[in-house]
Design an enzyme around this catalytic site. Structure first.
Site, short mmCIF file in Angstrom:
data_model
loop_
_atom_site.label_atom_id
_atom_site.label_comp_id
_atom_site.label_asym_id
_atom_site.label_seq_id
_atom_site.Cartn_x
_atom_site.Cartn_y
_atom_site.Cartn_z
N VAL A 73 36.61 26.68 24.12
CA VAL A 73 35.95 25.98 23.02
C VAL A 73 36.89 24.93 22.42
CG1 VAL A 73 34.91 26.24 20.75
CG2 VAL A 73 34.43 27.93 22.52
N PRO A 277 -2.79 9.67 -0.81
CA PRO A 277 -2.68 10.52 -2.00
C PRO A 277 -1.33 11.21 -2.17
CG PRO A 277 -3.81 11.68 -0.28
CD PRO A 277 -3.55 10.31 0.26
N ASP A 300 3.63 2.34 -7.37
CA ASP A 300 3.02 3.07 -8.47
C ASP A 300 3.78 4.35 -8.75
OD1 ASP A 300 1.07 1.18 -8.72
OD2 ASP A 300 -0.51 2.33 -7.75
N LYS A 322 1.86 3.28 -14.05
CA LYS A 322 1.10 3.37 -15.30
C LYS A 322 0.43 4.73 -15.31
CE LYS A 322 -1.56 -0.24 -14.55
NZ LYS A 322 -1.09 -0.79 -13.28
N GLY A 353 -0.92 4.08 -4.77
CA GLY A 353 -1.48 5.36 -4.38
C GLY A 353 -2.91 5.19 -3.91
N ASP A 355 -5.97 3.88 -1.98
CA ASP A 355 -6.33 2.61 -1.33
C ASP A 355 -6.29 1.50 -2.38
OD1 ASP A 355 -7.83 1.27 1.15
OD2 ASP A 355 -8.73 0.54 -0.72
N THR A 383 -8.09 6.82 0.47
CA THR A 383 -8.31 6.98 -0.95
C THR A 383 -8.37 8.45 -1.34
OG1 THR A 383 -9.67 6.23 -2.81
CG2 THR A 383 -10.82 6.92 -0.81
N MET A 435 -9.10 10.02 -11.96
CA MET A 435 -8.52 10.24 -13.28
C MET A 435 -9.33 11.30 -14.01
SD MET A 435 -6.86 6.69 -14.10
CE MET A 435 -6.52 5.49 -12.82
#
Length: 527
Positions: A73, A277, A300, A322, A353, A355, A383, A435
């Site tokens: 080794v 997603p 995002d 946001k 995030g 589409d 999406t 949302m």
């Protein structure tokens, strides 16, 4: 980039941890012996392999490395280090015939006797490769005290660095480590890459290395240089090298360099890219290509860390997220950033995030770009309604339950009056509400008021497609209370309709849907 050396990586844990892989020097024969080194670092039973290793290539040419051990080794480790140009000292009472021959030839220095800490003096790295665990641990402890990286063969926890499996194509090297805990997986990946990467990759790297100075003179701007490399790699030169036509490849490269016109400043552009997603595996190939070509990425807040890790490492990442009640980057500021970087000649990716054209304000951003004369493209993403429903086992349309689908977004506390509630309350359709956390009581009351049955099923999907996904199910009558009881947070998507009930039977990803109110809510009702 170093021309020879080892891959070293540091990680949290005990002291220091590293992954190392030897690199050949320009005049050394290439060895594949270190491709087996991942197995040498297999953990002992009951031990946990470390994680979070940080890979980097280190130049060992002319630098001292200590190998403790005189057997097969140790010889294998020594061979790889010699090929990397290291100055190797081998310490052991006796050496096997191969090491003895190398010592006689002056290729290595033999330190006879039992290990002594002073052997580490002037060493940059050390490898403990004896068959005595106590000696190996003593080497590791002495190295730790001197801040010298030590690899202990067959002892992951004692090792400060690991030697991974390795694929070599001339100066190109790919190092693979499982952290020492799954050497067979590392070997499998190496074998797979060995079949997929042909030998011409090394010739291509050598050509580009030879021409590096000329390329830099011709393209002093990094962005222009990067675009030139992309054109070369997409052109005929790689194929010529694969066919062994090296002279033709060299002439083709020279022609490409002469014919190219770098004088004009590069034109900036913007790509609106849908990130999906959260599951990085849902990114499209075209989206991935855009991330790898981007100079600047405006992303995002909800774009997952796993997706961002697909971006080119030297791209500038700017979060422009946001969220409800906290628009720390206004839409107008996002427009300004897109124009600012594109006008500077940068390739900008506006990473959204889901589409870009489904509640993503992508149309507004394209209008700004078109008005400013900035080139743009749109890369669709999956999406949230499609991805979250699929990962929750909810078919958005179903012959027996829903013949239409409506996608809705609204901060319902403020804009309930703007929606066509009569249309939204119709039977035999599915509502997907983006949302869908705030204002659930308003949504429920309005739908029931306009004719939707209180017994209509819902599925509320939090962090859809991500490892932490949760699905809460129930009926419209208890929607708000159920969401509050389970403390559902954004990002979440709400599905209302008969198809939502199928989540209980068709779920396949993550924990089973939460079909009952939490225990504290049930106790409160009983009281």
């Amino acid at each position: 980039m170093c021309k020879g050396g080892a891959v070293i990586s540091a990680a949290p844990g005990r002291g220091r941890r590293v992954v190392a892989s030897s690199l050949p020097t320009p005049h050394a024969a290439v060895t594949r012996a270190s491709s087996r080194s991942e197995h040498d670092n297999a953990p002992q039973a009951g031990e946990r392999p470390g994680g979070g290793l940080f890979p980097l290539f280190a130049d060992l040419r002319g630098r001292g490395v200590l190998v403790v051990g005189g057997g097969a080794v140790a010889q294998r480790k020594t061979a790889a280090l010699l090929d990397a140009g290291a100055t190797v000292r081998v310490g052991a009472p006796t050496l096997n015939p191969g090491l003895s021959a190398w010592a006689a030839e002056g290729r290595i220095e033999h330190l006879p006797g039992e290990f002594a800490p002073q052997w580490l003096d002037q060493a940059w790295l050390a490898i403990a490769a004896t068959d005595d665990a106590a000696v190996n641990r003593a080497v590791a402890a002495a190295g730790e005290a001197r801040r010298i990286w030590v690899n202990v063969v067959d002892d992951v926890e004692a090792s400060g660095f690991h030697v991974p499996a390795r694929v070599e194509r001339g100066p190109v090297q790919i190092a693979i480590s499982s952290g020492g805990g799954a050497p067979m997986l590392a070997r499998h990946l190496r074998e797979k890459l060995e079949t997929e990467l042909d030998e011409s990759l090394g010739a291509l790297a050598q050509l580009l290395n030879r021409e590096r100075a000329r390329i830099r003179r011709h393209y002093p701007d990094l962005g222009q240089r990067r675009r030139f490399f992309e054109r070369v790699l997409a052109g005929p030169i790689p194929a010529l090298l694969r066919d062994g036509r090296h002279d033709e490849a060299q002439r083709a490269f020279g022609a490409a360099l002469i014919d190219d016109k770098p004088s004009a400043p590069p034109a900036g552009s913007v790509a609106l890219v849908g990130a999906g997603p959260g599951d990085a595996g849902l990114m499209t190939l075209r989206g991935l290509r855009a991330l790898n070509q981007a100079d600047v990425i405006l992303h995002d807040r909800l774009v997952s860390r796993e997706v961002l890790q697909l971006a080119r490492r030297d791209a500038e990442l700017i979060e422009v997220g946001k969220q409800a009640g906290n628009h720390h980057t206004t839409q107008e500021r996002i427009h300004e950033l897109m124009l600012e970087h594109a006008r500077a000649g940068k390739r900008v990716v506006r990473l959204k995030g889901g589409d870009p054209f489904v509640f993503g304000r992508g149309g507004e951003e394209l209008e700004v770009l078109a008005h400013a004369g900035i080139g743009f493209e749109v890369v669709p993403g999956i999406t949230a309604a499609l991805a979250c429903a699929a990962y929750a086992g909810v078919p958005l349309t179903h012959r027996d339950h829903a013949q239409s689908l409506r996608l809705v977004t609204a901060h319902l506390k403020d804009s309930a009056g703007d929606l066509d509630w009569q249309a939204l309350a119709q039977d035999r359709q599915t509502l997907a509400v983006y949302m869908g956390v705030a204002g659930l009581d308003v949504l429920r009351d309005k739908l029931i008021e306009h004719g939707r049955a209180a017994s209509t099923p819902f599925a509320l999907i939090e962090n859809g497609s991500r490892p932490e996904q949760r699905v809460v199910t129930g009926t419209l009558a208890d929607l708000a209370e159920r969401a509050q009881g389970h403390r559902v947070q954004s990002p979440a998507l709400l599905i209302v309709g008969e198809v939502a009930a199928l989540a209980q039977r068709l779920h396949w990803f993550g924990p089973a849907p939460l079909t009952e109110p939490p225990a504290d809510a049930a106790l409160a009702r009983a009281a």
